[in-house]
Motif scaffolding. Sequence first.
Motif, mmCIF file in Angstrom:
data_model
loop_
_atom_site.group_PDB
_atom_site.id
_atom_site.type_symbol
_atom_site.label_atom_id
_atom_site.label_comp_id
_atom_site.label_asym_id
_atom_site.label_seq_id
_atom_site.Cartn_x
_atom_site.Cartn_y
_atom_site.Cartn_z
ATOM 1 N N GLY A 79 0.817 -1.217 0.000
ATOM 2 C CA GLY A 79 0.000 0.000 0.000
ATOM 3 C C GLY A 79 0.842 1.255 0.000
ATOM 4 O O GLY A 79 2.067 1.220 -0.094
ATOM 5 N N GLY A 80 0.176 2.389 0.109
ATOM 6 C CA GLY A 80 0.888 3.652 -0.005
ATOM 7 C C GLY A 80 0.443 4.688 0.981
ATOM 8 O O GLY A 80 -0.123 4.429 1.989
ATOM 9 N N PHE B 265 1.339 10.396 1.206
ATOM 10 C CA PHE B 265 0.398 9.720 0.304
ATOM 11 C C PHE B 265 1.023 8.513 -0.398
ATOM 12 O O PHE B 265 0.629 8.160 -1.501
ATOM 13 C CB PHE B 265 -0.191 10.705 -0.720
ATOM 14 N N GLY B 266 2.013 7.914 0.226
ATOM 15 C CA GLY B 266 2.721 6.788 -0.384
ATOM 16 C C GLY B 266 4.044 7.194 -0.974
ATOM 17 O O GLY B 266 4.959 6.383 -1.109
ATOM 18 N N GLY B 267 4.162 8.465 -1.345
ATOM 19 C CA GLY B 267 5.361 8.942 -2.028
ATOM 20 C C GLY B 267 6.584 8.988 -1.140
ATOM 21 O O GLY B 267 7.717 9.061 -1.638
ATOM 22 N N LYS B 268 6.389 8.953 0.174
ATOM 23 C CA LYS B 268 7.523 8.971 1.093
ATOM 24 C C LYS B 268 7.682 7.633 1.800
ATOM 25 O O LYS B 268 8.077 7.568 2.961
ATOM 26 C CB LYS B 268 7.378 10.129 2.086
ATOM 27 N N THR B 269 7.347 6.554 1.061
ATOM 28 C CA THR B 269 7.602 5.207 1.577
ATOM 29 C C THR B 269 8.869 4.626 0.971
ATOM 30 O O THR B 269 9.078 3.410 0.976
ATOM 31 C CB THR B 269 6.417 4.258 1.299
ATOM 32 N N GLY B 524 -0.392 2.069 3.658
ATOM 33 C CA GLY B 524 -1.158 0.838 3.531
ATOM 34 C C GLY B 524 -2.400 0.819 4.404
ATOM 35 O O GLY B 524 -2.939 -0.248 4.691
ATOM 36 N N SER B 525 -2.828 1.979 4.847
ATOM 37 C CA SER B 525 -4.017 2.085 5.724
ATOM 38 C C SER B 525 -3.841 1.224 6.976
ATOM 39 O O SER B 525 -4.812 0.693 7.515
ATOM 40 C CB SER B 525 -5.289 1.665 4.971
ATOM 41 N N ARG B 526 -2.602 1.080 7.443
ATOM 42 C CA ARG B 526 -2.303 0.088 8.450
ATOM 43 C C ARG B 526 -2.053 0.626 9.854
ATOM 44 O O ARG B 526 -2.072 -0.130 10.821
ATOM 45 C CB ARG B 526 -1.053 -0.708 8.047
#
Lengths: 80, 769
Positions: A79-80, B265-269, B524-526
């Motif tokens: 996920g992101g 928004f995922g871009g910094k994973t 990941g909504s985690r």
Amino acid sequence: MARVIFTSELERLTGESEVTVAAEAYRDLLVELCARFPKLRQDALRKQALAIDGIVIQEPLLETFDADSELIFFAKIAGG
Amino acid sequence: MNDSVKTDFKYVGTRPVRPDGPDKVTGRAKYGADLNLPGMLHAHYVRSPYAHAVIKSIDFSEALKLPGVIATMTGEDLPEPGDKLMQGAEIEMKLSDMAPVVMARGRAMFHGHPVAAVAATSASLAAEAAALVRVEYEVLPHVIDMHAALEDDAPLLHADLITTGLDPAPTVPSNLSVDLALEMGDVDLGFADADVVVERTYSVPMCHQGYIEPHAAIASADETGRVEIWCCTQGPFMVRNFTSQLTGIEPGKIKVTASEIGGGFGGKTTVYIEPVAAVLALKSGRPVKVVLSREEVFRATGPVSCSETRVRIGAKKDGTLTAIDIDIVMDSGCYSSSSIMPATMFGAACYRCENQRSRGREVLTNKPRVWAYRAPGAPQSIMAVECAVNELAEELGIDPVDFRLHNAVEEGDIPVFGLPFQAIGYKKALQAAKEHPHYQAPLGPGQGRGLASAFWINSGQQSSATINIALDGAINVLTGNPDIGGSRASMALLAAEVFGVPVETVHPTVADTDSVGYCDGTGGSRTTLATGGAVIQAAEKLVLELRHRAAAIWGVDLDEVEWVDGKAVARTTGDLENLMDAGAAVQLENREMSLVELAETSGATGGPLSAVASLHAHNSAPAFAINICDAAVDRETGKVDITRFTCIQDAGKAVHPAYVEGQMQGGAVQGIGWALNEEYLYDENGVLENPGFLDYRMPVASDLPMIDTVIIEEPNPLHPYGIRGVGEVPICPPMPAVATAVNRAAGTALYDLPLSPPKLLAAIDRAVE
């Protein structure tokens, strides 16, 4: 015996949509499946999560399951 | 529902003021670029002016002549990466595909690709020095368009790239990195059984996550080689792991502290600048700061895959779906990393249909390697499926909500990706949409309405939490998850719920990697599900310990002590003889000890009150979302106005409802922007033409109506508090909802996003003709 259901992606390599296995643990499962289906590779299976009775286990190395369990190899999604 | 799922809450579900709010509105909060250290150097990149070129030589001699230029770096300063696999956004990636993203190795793969860096005593000096670095290139042919990249004569990005997913594997390399397919039932038979078939192709542009805060990091190294990194990231442990793998620094010698974060928004994973700062700090012996400009962020971080999806859907006259066939092609930029797997898996996950086929292909081009954006991959394929479903429902004369209710998945259904659904709230959400005043309201003149639904799987992964109770009973909660969307407030609420104390007495902290157990990133909504789960477990351990302490003080058995509303309470009432005694009443009053009292005496009852919990969450559950969009189109200018927008989401238990609503609204706004204006525009030389907010048009508040929200709380049966996760699915339905609304308002059939004014005007003209 636990039931392994192959997604269509894996079914292309096994030729079967589902099989039963004697294995009761993840590591034994990999050995058994790869012995029965030569196109399956342990390193490829290890990249996938394993859903045991609907519960997705991202790192199933030490997982065990019941004789009536339903097992599905499933893409790891971060996920992101 | 599982009886072990808690449904009665005192604090969870309330809306306290966010603990990070005052710091943020007063400017005290420290973001990535806000830290400065004594003796600090500033780094500046040298970037490729070509979309594809061999780097023949790099000469720093002129740059090093400038006083104050202290250190330099190229890709050669990173160890040979090898083929070790690392978890990427959605696909395990070879380290050899990740290292060149940080710094080019031998070849520049896209315009703006970092090829070198210099560190100097000021930012302006570093920029001046970078301009003096002489790089000799051999320019190679490039390919920007993903369809062109699939042609036989296309420039080959990687001579050793063999497509994965095909059996037998191809024998020659190509730019097609992944080709996978999922299938269930008999699709051809399904279409033969259909009364109506809709087939169309949909395009979604490459965009950027658009976080407001550019990447920023500062690294320092001590004489033992131990490195400390301060940076804005979604995952400090990810930064530690990736930086270690990419630089060869032992992970135990890296400490990462996450700053406040202005969007991810995922871009910094993933990492871009942190390994560079670390290497330059080690080479210079001084702290090194790297702050990207907005232009650099656009040119060389993210972006998000563009896609083209052909969808064919068939249904009976009564609306029963008979077959769904999806074929999606996604652009991954210069290395494989795209979200083609979830795009292929989840496009039609909302629908029960026996016959489905979904093919996904990932293509490499000379653009920056793409990365995650909320529910990675899903918005692109869901855009196509949902627009086709709307068209199909319209053709059949069936209300789009009724059509979806008729075909909606529910518990026990098996989607094309094979994992049976457990309890889900999709039908409840659809019903809520149907009953919503927005859906009942008549449209204004010239307006159109679109509806779309979406699925996202959500994630679990690894998390830890530490809780320390101070002598005054204050509860300090430490986790390793940067707070992007309100996780500190959620952690505080969850701890307050377990302890039974006001949330204001709980102090949540995002700790560094030395101070708390491992946590996978915030994404990941985690985080609320998994890290929140660790907080619950740690709090429960402490409540048990507090009961032990009270039992010891009172000299009673543990099972005689309960924990009620922040207090230990002796369950026993003593024997009847004691109760009748006047002195016994006093004793009974003493059989209640508050958290504060137990904390004050903790030194005498066993020492500090502290607990740690770590877990690998296997209890994630999917989320569903529905959007209703009303749009008006100016037929003279092509400008679109979103006049009303409603989000409905199956969120599981909403721990802090205001933050859930914020996620829903934020995802909606981002999806609206992606649908209407946002796109990467490249010229023929492979140069991004709009690397700034003036030309890359993101929506602002004045572009939008108030986004209405409805939370459906179908508890996750696998989580003790019924939590699902909320951060990703909101970006999935806006594009098809907007596209359907705009096309209905304009009388067009334009499905090549974005629906920008020039394209929409042309489509209106074509429709008139």
